[in-house]
Design a protein around this motif. Structure first.
Motif, PDB file in Angstrom:
ATOM      1  N   UNK A 275      -1.979   4.857  -5.081  1.00 22.76           N
ATOM      2  CA  UNK A 275      -2.288   6.090  -5.803  1.00 22.76           C
ATOM      3  C   UNK A 275      -3.236   6.986  -5.004  1.00 22.76           C
ATOM      4  N   UNK A 276      -4.116   6.359  -4.205  1.00 22.08           N
ATOM      5  CA  UNK A 276      -4.993   7.137  -3.312  1.00 22.08           C
ATOM      6  C   UNK A 276      -4.132   7.905  -2.294  1.00 22.08           C
ATOM      7  N   UNK A 277      -3.159   7.203  -1.741  1.00 22.99           N
ATOM      8  CA  UNK A 277      -2.257   7.837  -0.763  1.00 22.99           C
ATOM      9  C   UNK A 277      -1.484   8.977  -1.433  1.00 22.99           C
TER      10      UNK A 277
ATOM     11  N   UNK B 279       6.180   8.111  -6.747  1.00 20.78           N
ATOM     12  CA  UNK B 279       5.606   7.524  -7.960  1.00 20.78           C
ATOM     13  C   UNK B 279       5.346   6.040  -7.724  1.00 20.78           C
ATOM     14  N   UNK B 280       4.351   5.504  -8.435  1.00 18.10           N
ATOM     15  CA  UNK B 280       4.063   4.072  -8.339  1.00 18.10           C
ATOM     16  C   UNK B 280       3.917   3.483  -9.734  1.00 18.10           C
ATOM     17  N   UNK B 281       4.338   2.235  -9.885  1.00 17.07           N
ATOM     18  CA  UNK B 281       4.168   1.540 -11.160  1.00 17.07           C
ATOM     19  C   UNK B 281       3.574   0.174 -10.879  1.00 17.07           C
TER      20      UNK B 281
ATOM     21  N   UNK C 133       0.821  -1.216   0.000  1.00 17.17           N
ATOM     22  CA  UNK C 133       0.000   0.000   0.000  1.00 17.17           C
ATOM     23  C   UNK C 133       0.853   1.263   0.000  1.00 17.17           C
ATOM     24  N   UNK C 134       2.167   1.099  -0.151  1.00 11.57           N
ATOM     25  CA  UNK C 134       3.047   2.254  -0.345  1.00 11.57           C
ATOM     26  C   UNK C 134       3.567   2.922   0.914  1.00 11.57           C
ATOM     27  N   UNK C 135       3.409   2.289   2.064  1.00 10.94           N
ATOM     28  CA  UNK C 135       3.829   2.914   3.324  1.00 10.94           C
ATOM     29  C   UNK C 135       5.310   3.276   3.371  1.00 10.94           C
ATOM     30  N   UNK C 136       6.152   2.317   2.986  1.00  7.42           N
ATOM     31  CA  UNK C 136       7.596   2.619   3.005  1.00  7.42           C
ATOM     32  C   UNK C 136       7.944   3.635   1.926  1.00  7.42           C
ATOM     33  N   UNK C 137       7.277   3.548   0.765  1.00  8.19           N
ATOM     34  CA  UNK C 137       7.549   4.505  -0.324  1.00  8.19           C
ATOM     35  C   UNK C 137       7.267   5.925   0.149  1.00  8.19           C
ATOM     36  N   UNK C 138       6.165   6.092   0.875  1.00  3.44           N
ATOM     37  CA  UNK C 138       5.804   7.429   1.383  1.00  3.44           C
ATOM     38  C   UNK C 138       6.911   7.954   2.291  1.00  3.44           C
ATOM     39  N   UNK C 139       7.382   7.096   3.190  1.00  2.00           N
ATOM     40  CA  UNK C 139       8.423   7.559   4.123  1.00  2.00           C
ATOM     41  C   UNK C 139       9.700   7.933   3.380  1.00  2.00           C
TER      42      UNK C 139
ATOM     43  N   UNK D 252      13.704  10.665  -4.567  1.00  2.00           N
ATOM     44  CA  UNK D 252      12.817  10.524  -5.714  1.00  2.00           C
ATOM     45  C   UNK D 252      12.430   9.039  -5.724  1.00  2.00           C
ATOM     46  N   UNK D 253      11.195   8.734  -5.349  1.00  2.00           N
ATOM     47  CA  UNK D 253      10.841   7.356  -4.982  1.00  2.00           C
ATOM     48  C   UNK D 253       9.870   6.702  -5.963  1.00  2.00           C
ATOM     49  N   UNK D 254      10.168   5.439  -6.272  1.00  2.00           N
ATOM     50  CA  UNK D 254       9.259   4.637  -7.086  1.00  2.00           C
ATOM     51  C   UNK D 254       8.869   3.388  -6.304  1.00  2.00           C
ATOM     52  N   UNK D 255       7.576   3.147  -6.151  1.00  2.00           N
ATOM     53  CA  UNK D 255       7.094   1.894  -5.578  1.00  2.00           C
ATOM     54  C   UNK D 255       6.609   1.013  -6.713  1.00  2.00           C
TER      55      UNK D 255
END
Ligand SMILES: C[S@@+](CC[C@H](N)C(=O)[O-])C[C@H]1O[C@@H](n2cnc3c(N)ncnc32)[C@H](O)[C@@H]1O
Length: 225
Positions: free
Chosen positions: A38-40, A50-52, A10-16, A23-26
Motif C-alpha cells: 500500500x505504501x508503494x 489494488x491490494x487485498x 511487496x507488490x513488485x510484480x503487481x506494479x509492473x 487492472x491489477x489485484x495483488x
C-alpha cells in the motif's frame, strides 16, 4: 484486462502489471507485506493497482481474471491441487506458474532424520557438496491423489507473531506439498488448462543454466482454450 498476482509479497510484480495497463489485484496474507504494497501504491499513484490482505484460497471472492501470476506461492500450500482447481475456475486466459517441484528421485529424502539433522546442515555450509539443493523434503508420497513430497515450513507449535514475521513463508499451513514435475503438469491439465508449456528462459541471464535442476524450480505457462 484483469490480472491477479497471488502471494504478491511487496507488490513488485503487481506494479509492473499495472504499469502495463492491466487492472491489477495483488493478494497477500501478511500485514507487514501488505503495508509495503500500500505504501508503494500511494507513492506511484496507479489507479489500476489494488491490494487485498487475504488467503489466496479466497480467490473466488474477487471474481475472474484474464491473467494469473502465481510466483513463489504454490509450493507454500498443503492443498496445491484444490488450489489449482480454484485458480482454473478464476482464470479465463493464461496462468504463469513459477514454482518448485519435487525431484523424482533423491536418495537424501529417503533418509529422514539423518538428512534433516546431519546431511542437510553439512550441505548448507559446504555448498560444493550439494550439486542439488537440499530442501529436507519427505520421501515420495501422495496427497490429493498426486505424487510429491512434503516440505516443513514451521513448527506446529509456532505462535502467530512468529508466523507473521516469516515474511516469505506459508501462512495457514505448517507444511506444504511439492508436486512431482509430471504430476504438476498433469494437475494443470486435469483442472482445465488445455495447453501447458515450460518456459526455459525465464531467468534470463540472471541465473546460471543449471538453476532449474539445482533448485527443482521452473516456470509453467498454462493456457485456457
Ligand atoms: C516466497 S514469497 C513469493 C513472493 C512473490 N510472489 C515472488 O515471487 O517474489 C511467498 C509469498 O506468498 C505469501 N503467502 C504465503 N501463503 C499465502 C497464502 N495462503 N495466502 C496469501 N499469501 C500467502 C507470503 O506471505 C509471501 O509474501
Amino acid at each position: 484486462m484483469r490480472a491477479v498476482d497471488l502471494g504478491c509479497l511487496e507488490g513488485g510484480y503487481s506494479v509492473e502489471l499495472a504499469k502495463m495497463g492491466f487492472d491489477t489485484l495483488g493478494i497477500e496474507a501478511r500485514q507487514e507485506n501488505i503495508d509495503k504494497c500500500n505504501f508503494v501504491k500511494e507513492n506511484l499513484g496507479l489507479q489500476n493497482l489494488h491490494f487485498a490482505m487475504d488467503d489466496v484460497r479466497n480467490l473466488p471472492k474477487y471474481d475472474k481474471f484474464e491473467v494469473n501470476i502465481c510466483y513463489g506461492l504454490l509450493y507454500h500450500l498443503n492443498d496445491p491441487v484444490a488450489f489449482l482447481k480454484t485458480v482454473s475456475e478464476c482464470t479465463t486466459k493464461i496462468l504463469l506458474l513459477n514454482t518448485h517441484f519435487a525431484p523424482d528421485r533423491d536418495l537424501r529424502y529417503e533418509l529422514g532424520h539423518l538428512n534433516r539433522y546431519v546431511i542437510a546442515p553439512i550441505q548448507k555450509r559446504a555448498k560444493a557438496l550439494a550439486p542439488q539443493q537440499n530442501y529436507r523434503l519427505s520421501p515420495m508420497t501422495t496427497n490429493e491423489g498426486y505424487a510429491g513430497r512434503w516440505f516443513r515450513e514451521w513448527s506446529k507449535t509456532a505462535g502467530k507473531a512468529k508466523i507473521e514475521k516469516m515474511l516469505w513463508a506459508s501462512y495457514n499451513n505448517n507444511r506444504s506439498f511439492w508436486l512431482r514435475k509430471k504430476d504438476q503438469t498433469k494437475v494443470l491439465h486435469d483442472v482445465g488448462f488445455g495447453s501447458v508449456f515450460e518456459q526455459f528462459d525465464y531467468t534470463g541471464d540472471i541465473a546460471p543454466d543449471n538453476y532449474t535442476s539445482r533448485h527443482s524450480r521452473t516456470m509453467f505457462v498454462a493456457i485456457k482454450h
